[in-house]
Every structure is written in structure tokens, then in C-alpha cells.
Motif scaffolding. Sequence first.
Motif: not given
Length: 363
Positions: A178-181, A187
Amino acid sequence: MERFQKLILIPLILTASLPGLGFCYSIIDGPTNATVLAGSEARFNCTVSVGWQILMWLSNGNPVLTVLNSQGAIETLDRFTSQNYTSSNGFTSELIIHNTQLNDSGKIECSIQQPGQSSFAFLSVQVNGSLFIKNSTLTVKENQTVEIVCEALGWAPAPDITWMTNDSFIDKSRYVTQQSQGSKDLHNALSILTLTPTDTEILTCLADIEALPNPQNATVTVIFVNSTTENDYSEDNGSTRVIVLAVVLSFVGIILLIVIIAVVVRCCCLKKKRSTYQNEIRKVSSEKKKDGNLENRQRHGSENQGYIPEELWNTEKNPRIASLPPMSSKFTVPAADLHTSSVSKVRPQRLISPKKIRNVTLV
């Protein structure tokens, strides 16, 4: 600041363009795209034909460096410098961007101030963040399923995460990423690997971006323990505990023995010092007493033990004196005798009466 730089460069551009209105020159080879890590250098080359008069470098539409054929490079910013190379075919200007920053990403343009004569490339500045697995060692039992979490923080762009076990890539279906700002245009990424180990193995989490020459990695060792191994491990652990306990107790006993010896020696020293002090006090007191007796003797004298009283001495010499009866101190004389002679006087007889006399001899 950028507006001020443009105002300075406009007169230079016009001055350099006037002599070259009658000449035709072009860009032979323009810059190429570059991807670098933040903090490193970025380099772009632009080659123009013979007869050029002015060459300008622009970053995201803003002029950052100008090169004049007559004067050379005009540098307006410290982070933007150039190196020039001249050959028989033309002139090459190399733009060097020092200490690249994330906001330097974008269009880099080389222009010679001729219609349709410009060439550009793109700069991509990437940030290498951190990568870690919370547990460096993990122990699992037989038929136990575990989740291993790998976290990447502060990357630009978001990294591509993969997993390896014993130098072999793990199928992507066994983990989820999962990626998030994050903050400041950065990031984050979180990857969770689920597996049921059947043997001890080393797992590696890899994070990769284009600017990295090699992916960044974090490892974890998964120790597989079956029932037999667990019993052996428990026995070994118990033996280790006994050995450690014995060593600790021995060490503590040695320390206590040293402390007791030190206390005993200290007490003996104090007792000896106290005894010595009391002896000194007694000695001083005795000396003071002797000095006092000597002073009294000098002041009052001392009795002569060899002295013999006078009456005892007279008694020994004249025993008759001691036997005389006591006599009255009054004498009676006949009246006729008093008138017979006025000249002659009657002298009373002197008797020696014993009297105690004590003589003191002063030394």
C-alpha cells in the motif's frame, strides 16, 4: 529574484543577437533526459554549430545561465555552472546543476535565440527514503502463519517493493503493498508478507526507484522451531540459565567477600587508631600529673625522712633531763632577803622543759 535576472539578461541577449542577424547557425545536439538522486549533480550538454553568438539555459522556463561567444559564461546562480568545449564542428556547453533538489525536476531547455532553434530535456530528481522491518529475528512454530511488515518512508516517487527468500523472488500474490502520500511531496509504502514457514529462512524486502543504482534492502531471519527442536532449545536454554545463574552468584559472592574483608580491615584500623589515641591521652595525663606533683614539691617542700627531733636527741644524750619533775614557773623569796641587799638580784634558775620542734627542710 527571477524577474531581476531576466532584466539583466535582456540587454545582453539583444546585444549578442544584433551581430548575428545575418548569420545562420543551429543546434547540432541537444540535452537528454536525466534522473538523479537529490543532493547529487545533474549534467546536460548542448552543441551548436560554428557562428553562434548566444546560448541560454532555462530551468522550467526560467533562465539560469547564459553563454556569450564574446564574453563566455555569465553565471547568475551558484548552483548552476557550466563547462565549455570547442571543436572544429562547433561549440558544446555543459550545464551542471549542483546539489539538486526535488523542485528542480522539470524541463531543462537549451536556446540559441533563433526561431525554432531550441532543444529541451527533462530532469527527474528522486529522493531515497528509509526502509526497515520491525523485527530483525522472528521465531515461529510448526504450522504457524506469520505476517512480516516492511515499511518505506520519505520516498519520491513511491518505491517499488518486492520480496525475496534465500535469494529467490517471492510471488507477488503472497504480499500486499500500500502507498500513501507523505509530507513535503514525499511518499510512503507499506508491504505485508504472509507466509507459513516450513524451515528457517532469510527474508529480504527490496525498495527500488530509477535513480538508485541498486535497490535498498532490509532483512529478517525467520527461525523455524518444531517440537523436537523446541524441547532441545528448552533444555539448552535451561542449562544456559543455570550456568549464567552460577556465574552471577559466584561474582556476587566474590564481591561480598571483598566488601567484608574491606570492612574488617577498616574496623581494625579504626580500633588501632582509637587505642593509640587513648594511650596518647593517658600518657599526656600522666605527664601532666607528674609535672603537678613536682610543682607542689617545689612550692611546699618535702619532708626530711632522716631528721631526728631535738627532744629525742636530748633524751638519748642526757637521760636526767627527761626525769626532772615539772616545776612551777613562780618563785617565792623571803621578805628579809629582799631588803638585805638592793644590789644583788635573784636570778631564777632556768629549767629546760621538753618542747616539740619540727624542722622543715626546703629542697
